[in-house]
Design a protein around this motif. Structure first.
Motif, PDB file in Angstrom:
ATOM      1  N   MET A 265       0.824  -1.186   0.000  1.00 47.80           N
ATOM      2  CA  MET A 265       0.000   0.000   0.000  1.00 47.80           C
ATOM      3  C   MET A 265       0.871   1.254   0.000  1.00 47.80           C
ATOM      4  N   LEU A 266       1.933   1.274   0.786  1.00 47.39           N
ATOM      5  CA  LEU A 266       2.836   2.415   0.791  1.00 47.39           C
ATOM      6  C   LEU A 266       3.559   2.559  -0.543  1.00 47.39           C
ATOM      7  N   LYS A 267       3.825   1.426  -1.192  1.00 46.49           N
ATOM      8  CA  LYS A 267       4.478   1.460  -2.499  1.00 46.49           C
ATOM      9  C   LYS A 267       3.576   2.156  -3.522  1.00 46.49           C
ATOM     10  N   ASP A 268       2.268   1.836  -3.497  1.00 42.78           N
ATOM     11  CA  ASP A 268       1.320   2.474  -4.406  1.00 42.78           C
ATOM     12  C   ASP A 268       1.217   3.971  -4.128  1.00 42.78           C
TER      13      ASP A 268
ATOM     14  N   ARG B 187       3.560   5.872  -2.829  1.00 41.79           N
ATOM     15  CA  ARG B 187       4.808   6.478  -3.299  1.00 41.79           C
ATOM     16  C   ARG B 187       4.772   6.651  -4.820  1.00 41.79           C
ATOM     17  N   GLN B 188       4.276   5.656  -5.548  1.00 37.41           N
ATOM     18  CA  GLN B 188       4.160   5.772  -7.005  1.00 37.41           C
ATOM     19  C   GLN B 188       3.211   6.903  -7.382  1.00 37.41           C
ATOM     20  N   PHE B 189       2.128   7.037  -6.638  1.00 32.71           N
ATOM     21  CA  PHE B 189       1.176   8.118  -6.887  1.00 32.71           C
ATOM     22  C   PHE B 189       1.834   9.481  -6.704  1.00 32.71           C
ATOM     23  N   LEU B 190       2.600   9.627  -5.627  1.00 32.02           N
ATOM     24  CA  LEU B 190       3.253  10.905  -5.353  1.00 32.02           C
ATOM     25  C   LEU B 190       4.336  11.248  -6.368  1.00 32.02           C
ATOM     26  N   LEU B 191       4.992  10.245  -6.903  1.00 29.80           N
ATOM     27  CA  LEU B 191       6.103  10.493  -7.811  1.00 29.80           C
ATOM     28  C   LEU B 191       5.708  10.478  -9.284  1.00 29.80           C
TER      29      LEU B 191
ATOM     30  N   GLY C 241       4.766  11.856 -12.788  1.00 26.74           N
ATOM     31  CA  GLY C 241       5.173  13.088 -13.447  1.00 26.74           C
ATOM     32  C   GLY C 241       4.069  14.117 -13.494  1.00 26.74           C
ATOM     33  N   GLY C 242       2.834  13.683 -13.761  1.00 27.86           N
ATOM     34  CA  GLY C 242       1.720  14.618 -13.854  1.00 27.86           C
ATOM     35  C   GLY C 242       1.436  15.310 -12.537  1.00 27.86           C
ATOM     36  N   LEU C 243       1.542  14.593 -11.437  1.00 23.93           N
ATOM     37  CA  LEU C 243       1.265  15.174 -10.133  1.00 23.93           C
ATOM     38  C   LEU C 243       2.314  16.216  -9.764  1.00 23.93           C
ATOM     39  N   ILE C 244       3.562  15.913 -10.028  1.00 23.54           N
ATOM     40  CA  ILE C 244       4.634  16.869  -9.730  1.00 23.54           C
ATOM     41  C   ILE C 244       4.521  18.091 -10.624  1.00 23.54           C
ATOM     42  N   ASP C 245       4.219  17.880 -11.907  1.00 19.95           N
ATOM     43  CA  ASP C 245       4.031  19.006 -12.819  1.00 19.95           C
ATOM     44  C   ASP C 245       2.885  19.894 -12.354  1.00 19.95           C
TER      45      ASP C 245
END
Length: 148
Positions: free
Chosen positions: A1-4, A6-10, A12-16
């Motif tokens: 669950m934490l891996k998912d 982390r993937q969500f946070l990283l 590209g669209g979210l950071i942009d």
């Protein structure tokens, strides 16, 4: 669950998007200062009103501050103009200059009887059933249709 997570946070669209929000907030502050400190006094020099924020009227004890709305409207128009002339137009010009692909050939033609768009290879029109005949393929690189 934490891996998912982390993937969500990283992504590209979210950071942009986060960067766009931060830059947009800073840009809004700059434009608001530009309107308040330069544009409004310039309009005031012409029209005689030093601050739109002070414009209001009262009805039955309720204060309507339409001056704040005018300030927000001027800010919006300036932001839209800056984005259009300094971002949209230059990026469109750059993309047009970088485009190297040949123009797309037309895959449809106009029916002479009903003026609807039909496939170039169609013989009868699907809309009016008029017998048209097969159109000649246009020359490579030519946008103009050739006569059969």
């Amino acid at each position: 669950m934490l891996k998912d997570f982390r993937q969500f946070l990283l992504r590209g669209g979210l950071i942009d998007l986060a960067i766009a929000v931060v830059v947009g907030t800073a840009f809004t502050a700059v434009v608001a200062a530009l309107v308040k400190d330069l544009v409004t006094p310039l309009i005031a020099a012409i029209g005689g009103q030093p601050d739109f924020g002070a414009l209001d009227f009262t009805i039955n004890g309720s204060r309507f501050a339409y001056g704040d709305f005018l300030n927000a409207m001027v800010s919006f128009v300036i932001v839209a103009a800056v984005l259009f002339f300094f971002v949209v137009k230059p990026v469109n010009a750059l993309l047009d200059r970088m485009r190297t692909e040949p123009p797309v050939q037309e895959h449809t033609r106009e029916c002479p009887a009903c003026l609807s768009q039909i496939p170039r290879a169609a013989r009868p029109c699907a809309f009016c059933t008029e017998e048209i005949g097969v159109a000649a393929e246009p020359a490579v690189g030519s946008m103009a249709p050739q006569r059969p």
